[in-house]
Design a protein around this motif. Structure first.
Motif, PDB file in Angstrom:
ATOM      1  N   ALA A  47       0.838  -1.208   0.000  1.00  9.99           N
ATOM      2  CA  ALA A  47       0.000   0.000   0.000  1.00  9.99           C
ATOM      3  C   ALA A  47       0.868   1.251   0.000  1.00  9.99           C
ATOM      4  O   ALA A  47       0.563   2.231  -0.689  1.00  9.99           O
ATOM      5  CB  ALA A  47      -0.934  -0.009   1.219  1.00  9.99           C
ATOM      6  N   PHE A  48       1.944   1.206   0.776  1.00 12.34           N
ATOM      7  CA  PHE A  48       2.884   2.340   0.757  1.00 12.34           C
ATOM      8  C   PHE A  48       3.444   2.540  -0.635  1.00 12.34           C
ATOM      9  O   PHE A  48       3.431   3.658  -1.180  1.00 12.34           O
ATOM     10  CB  PHE A  48       4.034   2.112   1.748  1.00 12.34           C
ATOM     11  CG  PHE A  48       5.101   3.171   1.637  1.00 12.34           C
ATOM     12  CD1 PHE A  48       5.065   4.296   2.443  1.00 12.34           C
ATOM     13  CD2 PHE A  48       6.133   3.067   0.693  1.00 12.34           C
ATOM     14  CE1 PHE A  48       6.034   5.293   2.319  1.00 12.34           C
ATOM     15  CE2 PHE A  48       7.100   4.056   0.555  1.00 12.34           C
ATOM     16  CZ  PHE A  48       7.055   5.170   1.366  1.00 12.34           C
ATOM     17  N   GLU A  49       3.955   1.469  -1.229  1.00 14.74           N
ATOM     18  CA  GLU A  49       4.635   1.619  -2.524  1.00 14.74           C
ATOM     19  C   GLU A  49       3.650   2.071  -3.600  1.00 14.74           C
ATOM     20  O   GLU A  49       4.010   2.890  -4.466  1.00 14.74           O
ATOM     21  CB  GLU A  49       5.319   0.300  -2.925  1.00 14.74           C
ATOM     22  CG  GLU A  49       6.447  -0.139  -1.997  1.00 14.74           C
ATOM     23  CD  GLU A  49       7.691   0.762  -2.025  1.00 14.74           C
ATOM     24  OE1 GLU A  49       7.719   1.748  -2.794  1.00 14.74           O
ATOM     25  OE2 GLU A  49       8.624   0.495  -1.254  1.00 14.74           O
ATOM     26  N   ALA A  50       2.436   1.568  -3.550  1.00 14.23           N
ATOM     27  CA  ALA A  50       1.445   1.989  -4.547  1.00 14.23           C
ATOM     28  C   ALA A  50       1.117   3.468  -4.364  1.00 14.23           C
ATOM     29  O   ALA A  50       1.073   4.237  -5.341  1.00 14.23           O
ATOM     30  CB  ALA A  50       0.187   1.126  -4.419  1.00 14.23           C
ATOM     31  N   ALA A 109       4.133  13.738   0.183  1.00 15.48           N
ATOM     32  CA  ALA A 109       3.651  13.323   1.504  1.00 15.48           C
ATOM     33  C   ALA A 109       2.161  13.603   1.653  1.00 15.48           C
ATOM     34  O   ALA A 109       1.398  12.769   2.162  1.00 15.48           O
ATOM     35  CB  ALA A 109       4.452  14.029   2.602  1.00 15.48           C
ATOM     36  N   ALA A 110       1.735  14.772   1.211  1.00 16.46           N
ATOM     37  CA  ALA A 110       0.320  15.125   1.341  1.00 16.46           C
ATOM     38  C   ALA A 110      -0.551  14.154   0.540  1.00 16.46           C
ATOM     39  O   ALA A 110      -1.586  13.676   1.033  1.00 16.46           O
ATOM     40  CB  ALA A 110       0.097  16.564   0.870  1.00 16.46           C
ATOM     41  N   HIS A 111      -0.139  13.861  -0.696  1.00 14.37           N
ATOM     42  CA  HIS A 111      -0.881  12.890  -1.493  1.00 14.37           C
ATOM     43  C   HIS A 111      -0.989  11.538  -0.793  1.00 14.37           C
ATOM     44  O   HIS A 111      -2.057  10.926  -0.724  1.00 14.37           O
ATOM     45  CB  HIS A 111      -0.185  12.692  -2.855  1.00 14.37           C
ATOM     46  CG  HIS A 111      -0.601  13.679  -3.884  1.00 14.37           C
ATOM     47  ND1 HIS A 111      -1.756  13.533  -4.644  1.00 14.37           N
ATOM     48  CD2 HIS A 111      -0.039  14.843  -4.285  1.00 14.37           C
ATOM     49  CE1 HIS A 111      -1.860  14.564  -5.476  1.00 14.37           C
ATOM     50  NE2 HIS A 111      -0.837  15.382  -5.282  1.00 14.37           N
ATOM     51  N   MET A 112       0.145  11.086  -0.299  1.00 18.94           N
ATOM     52  CA  MET A 112       0.169   9.751   0.312  1.00 18.94           C
ATOM     53  C   MET A 112      -0.671   9.694   1.583  1.00 18.94           C
ATOM     54  O   MET A 112      -1.406   8.729   1.812  1.00 18.94           O
ATOM     55  CB  MET A 112       1.609   9.361   0.636  1.00 18.94           C
ATOM     56  CG  MET A 112       2.457   9.123  -0.598  1.00 18.94           C
ATOM     57  SD  MET A 112       4.121   8.598  -0.125  1.00 18.94           S
ATOM     58  CE  MET A 112       3.782   6.908   0.400  1.00 18.94           C
ATOM     59  N   TYR A 162       2.944   5.712  -2.982  1.00 18.98           N
ATOM     60  CA  TYR A 162       4.125   6.511  -3.327  1.00 18.98           C
ATOM     61  C   TYR A 162       4.217   6.691  -4.842  1.00 18.98           C
ATOM     62  O   TYR A 162       4.468   7.794  -5.351  1.00 18.98           O
ATOM     63  CB  TYR A 162       5.388   5.835  -2.789  1.00 18.98           C
ATOM     64  CG  TYR A 162       6.642   6.650  -2.997  1.00 18.98           C
ATOM     65  CD1 TYR A 162       6.851   7.828  -2.286  1.00 18.98           C
ATOM     66  CD2 TYR A 162       7.612   6.240  -3.904  1.00 18.98           C
ATOM     67  CE1 TYR A 162       8.005   8.582  -2.481  1.00 18.98           C
ATOM     68  CE2 TYR A 162       8.766   6.987  -4.099  1.00 18.98           C
ATOM     69  CZ  TYR A 162       8.961   8.157  -3.383  1.00 18.98           C
ATOM     70  OH  TYR A 162      10.093   8.903  -3.574  1.00 18.98           O
ATOM     71  N   THR A 163       4.013   5.599  -5.546  1.00 18.01           N
ATOM     72  CA  THR A 163       4.064   5.654  -7.017  1.00 18.01           C
ATOM     73  C   THR A 163       3.020   6.626  -7.553  1.00 18.01           C
ATOM     74  O   THR A 163       3.320   7.466  -8.413  1.00 18.01           O
ATOM     75  CB  THR A 163       3.829   4.245  -7.578  1.00 18.01           C
ATOM     76  OG1 THR A 163       4.832   3.379  -7.047  1.00 18.01           O
ATOM     77  CG2 THR A 163       3.908   4.240  -9.095  1.00 18.01           C
TER      78      THR A 163
END
Lengths: 358, 358, 358, 358
Positions: free
Chosen positions: C34-37, C210-213, C39-40
């Protein structure tokens, strides 16, 4: 699988297959059966049961395949797996079922099974200490005369030799091995007390039964049971923490020696960074520090468990179950990681220190 | 005076005059002077200084009265009192001042002074264990055959004898005394390494100086210094915690036995409540539990201090100073409180258990 | 399977299926993906990657099935599974592989995955606290007016009501629930710093990414990364230990109330003894005490991990991995055991106290 | 004087005069008198005593000079100084003596006195955090743009700015200050329960008495007493350890930055070695690490004290007395040492990192 020792990928770093086999539930179960079989045979030997029936029951016990789900349910209800296990064994033993376990208590089984695990584990620890001391001795032979800057209070002090530093890693390990050998009779020992610890449930044959069992199980035979006398285990836990603490000192030293710009130790390899391919992280050295601090923390729990009220404390006993096996796993892993770390050292020493010394 | 051991009124409960005298700063100071005097004489003996000058300086050291405020200021600045002390001693020694301490290091002095304190303290602990075991043995003789209800998992189990219960208090103390006697050579030992621990600052006479000093100070003479090898102290701390843990078990048992309606033990007196004059609180028994948990907690700190980086860790060493003396004070008090508690027991046993047993 | 939470039969007593699912490696893995997705996708949103390519890669990541054995090997070598994982993901992403993880660091992934686990876990804890407080409230309604003997320093003092005692069990739980809700923004938060924690690897879009994530992952978005700022986690661990400590007090009280001859609480059932069928052991009450002492011990490890040197401490971070998940498991189990224990109470009160009070 | 805080010369390093004054026995005694005076006045206000007599007694209490030796003897016997104190106060109050303390209990006095000490102590901690954050802010202004080599896993990673590093020291302190302010109502609060905690001994005026006292003593007035609800104190201890832990991270960083050959920080002075005059030891930085580990260890004891059985646990309470004051002393000293350390920093940064970054 929250524990790092068993975790799908973290066990690559924290796990230890050989130690895990010693502490595996199936191995513990085998130790519990060994207790029950030896107890049954001892009942036969002292005349509490017919020797032939006892031997037959012992053989049944030794070949017994448990219903694990039932043990789990039983543990939830009784706090220990033994009542459920005894029910299973008695059914398996048929008409002779009442011989099984009669006069013994759950703690006799579980603590003796622990003693049998510790006996196996002590062989592993002893051997691994020898392996590391050999590897360190070789490292001293190879690089011992190189110069190093002695560091006190994290400040350069005066030049020393590599051998000076490495002997501070080696010396405590020799002492720990002596401690381990000395404590064996205090932790590789039969537990046999009966329900309230005084062997009256086996009267008048309690001591004779204990002698038979200790001989068959190859365990020390203490004069009294140790249901509430847990100092042997707490002392043992301290030795585990001494070992990981000394290896933690070595790990901390390697971390400091491997710093960029200090470069007093070269490692054949190090961990990779996901962001910085140029880095070589001293993973095993860091691991030694983490394991040392983990065991230093756990040790406190084992000493709190000394306050073991009356004839049996469920709470203090459970605290031991939660603590001691993981201290053992950490100790085993610390030893294997330290050995591996020493083997990956390709050079030790510092040219600048050599120049300063000359 | 935040520490309970020295507190104006709390020391009535937690303090121990005899132990406090052993750990008093002035006694520690005397031990530091003893180190410096012995070191000076050893320098004379091996020819590093003129024997007459060395003896004269040693006598000056032995009679020296320190400027404590200056030591305090020096400790604030240097982290140890030794540089300030050496300045004072050198001034006192006049022209021979440079003999003082030359080749030694602060840690040699402070650790050796600790060894000398531990030697005194071990005599106290050993004697007090003997006192309690005697008192418990008498209690067993007096009440051992009385019945008591055996309690497992805090539930009445089966009747036992008072002797059964009391032996679980007595047995571990005998083992602790053996542990204490066995560990003495590992903690009553000379520290002598020089600045970076390898005695090169005293070359070629380092070993000879150590032998002279160990003989004069009546300490063991280890082959290497133990500047960073702290497992002896951590192991010693574990023994302290084993002692308080076993006495904590006794305290917890007495609390449970003294419950109103249980009444298995009668105490000659107990603490008074400010609100309920009818109550007799088992203060000393509670104290034993608190001291056990305190030491079980502190022990962790001593094991964290094993991660002692490089040739000397200021941080790990300070952590020892903060921890070990208070563990010793707690141990001493636990022993005196336990002895006092045993002596105030006027009867042990339970009529109901006796009836159930008959 | 040395850990009691996962052990073949001990997990019947110590295990907790619901909590185990939250902390399961496969769930942790899903959080890392979920983090990597996220982030991408954020790289696409800020223009660091083509949005379509980023979305395609994110979908690949979300559906990715890992090679676990390779993760394990990678963890052994790198100290973290992320480099191996990134290699796997990049291969899966084909030509767009270089988008994956670029600019982020291992700690960003692992810590954010922890935050996602804590968010799920906090729901469980919050709900279970509510369940217990409801059950205790009912118990107070049912038996609150019964008399009980107030006990201070383990001695009968003066009569109180059952409600008086039970409110000392209930009140702290309400406070813990408030603490838990207040700390959520400090532990359910995005970790994003890049290799050295300052987001320069993502410049000039670090804050936007960061805001997006944080928005996509529904986590708080702290202004800086917390690679070495671990006080949120240590404080959280303290709350876990406060919960188990308060429930341990309840467990200790129940053990004392359930004593034979005291009989202030009746339980619908209790554990069976292998030797004494007449006994009903208060297993769950003892368990609460053991779990409280376990967490009180572990908490120390989490606070030692605050000494987190420089931009990332491998040793301090590993110590967290070893400690926090097991504290969570213990907390979950303590809550379920306490709830179950309260439900099995069939009466509370004491006739003798009632008579004394009247 | 075994405690380092009070030790003749070690207090030069570990002691803190301002904090010592807050925790001094005489100050504690003043707080206990403040409780008794306020209680007496409240009895007058609610009509439990004649207002004039109450006021007269309150004035007698406020001016009372204790017989400390008698308090000490009383503490030894009763476990608390209050029964002896009440006897002294009642004698001093003459005919009105029976007003004194009637309906209250020892724990009301001792815990409220603790609250009053914590209120003073919290002002000190809050102010000192502000001092350090200001000093760090100045340091960032002065050197923040200098380059530094970012270090992860003790290996050089990528260049960062000095501000990046220093903000990881500063940020947690701001959070701790918020935590401290938030917890004040949970620890600066009146304790009033009477013998068994339910205020029946003051019926029907218990709540009114509490309201009067809280108002006079300027403490929060909780709806129930907290005789056995110790989570506020355990949580407070956690904040103390969070503070020292964060400062320990700063200390560890400074030790690493001050290494010879690394030279990323310059200190105006450092400790002197007795053997090596060329060395400048980073004493205060080491001290911060030692204090962090000490508090991390102690915290465990405060959480064990949560298992506080029934209406009052002597053992758990004593454990608090042994632990909390020394945690406070360590916290105060950590704050002053950190402030001093920051002030002695004369430059931060690294030319090599600057070159690598350019």
């Amino acid at each position: 699988m929250t524990a790092v020792f068993d975790h799908l990928w973290l066990r690559g770093l924290f796990g230890d297959d050989e130690a895990a086999a010693i502490w595996a539930p199936h191995r513990q179960f085998a130790h519990m059966l060994a207790f029950e079989a030896a107890y049954t045979r001892a009942l036969g030997a002292v005349g509490k049961a017919h020797p032939d029936a006892a031997e037959m029951v012992a053989k049944t016990i030794e070949g017994f395949k448990p219903d694990i789900a039932d043990l789990r349910t039983g543990t939830a209800f009784d706090g220990v797996p033994i009542p459920a296990l005894i029910d299973q064994l008695r059914r398996a033993a048929g008409n002779n079922g009442k011989i099984v376990h009669t006069g013994a208590t759950s703690q006799d089984v579980i603590d003796t099974a622990l003693s049998l695990a510790l006996r196996e584990f002590n062989l592993l620890v002893d051997r691994r200490i020898s392996n590391i001391t050999e590897a360190l001795t070789q490292l001293i032979e190879q690089f011992g005369e190189n110069a190093l800057m002695g560091q006190t209070r994290m400040q350069a002090a005066l030049p020393i030799s590599v051998a000076d530093r490495l002997r501070t890693w080696l010396d405590p390990l020799n002492d720990h091995q002596k401690r381990l050998r000395a404590i064996k009779p205090q932790v590789e020992l039969l537990q046999l007390g009966g329900p309230v610890g005084n062997r009256t449930s086996m009267a008048p044959h309690g001591d004779a039964i204990a002698a038979h069992m200790a001989s068959e199980l190859k365990l020390a035979n203490p004069s009294n049971c140790w249901h509430t006398k847990r100092d042997g285990l707490a002392d043992y836990a301290s030795i585990m923490s001494l070992i990981t603490g000394s290896l933690g000192k070595m790990g901390q030293d390697v971390c400091l020696m491997a710093q960029h710009g200090v470069d007093e130790v070269a490692l054949v390899s190090g961990g990779q960074s996901s962001a910085m391919p140029h880095k070589k992280n001293p993973i095993l050295a860091e691991l030694l520090v983490a394991l040392a601090r983990f065991n230093a923390t756990q040790l406190s729990g084992m000493h709190h468990a000394l306050v073991h009220e009356q004839e049996r404390s469920g709470a203090a006993w459970m605290l031991e179950w939660m603590t001691l096996p993981q201290m053992a796993m950490v100790t085993a892993r610390s030893l294997s990681a330290a050995h591996h770390l020493v083997e990956t050292i390709t050079s030790v020493g510092c040219l600048a220190a050599a120049q300063a010394a000359s």
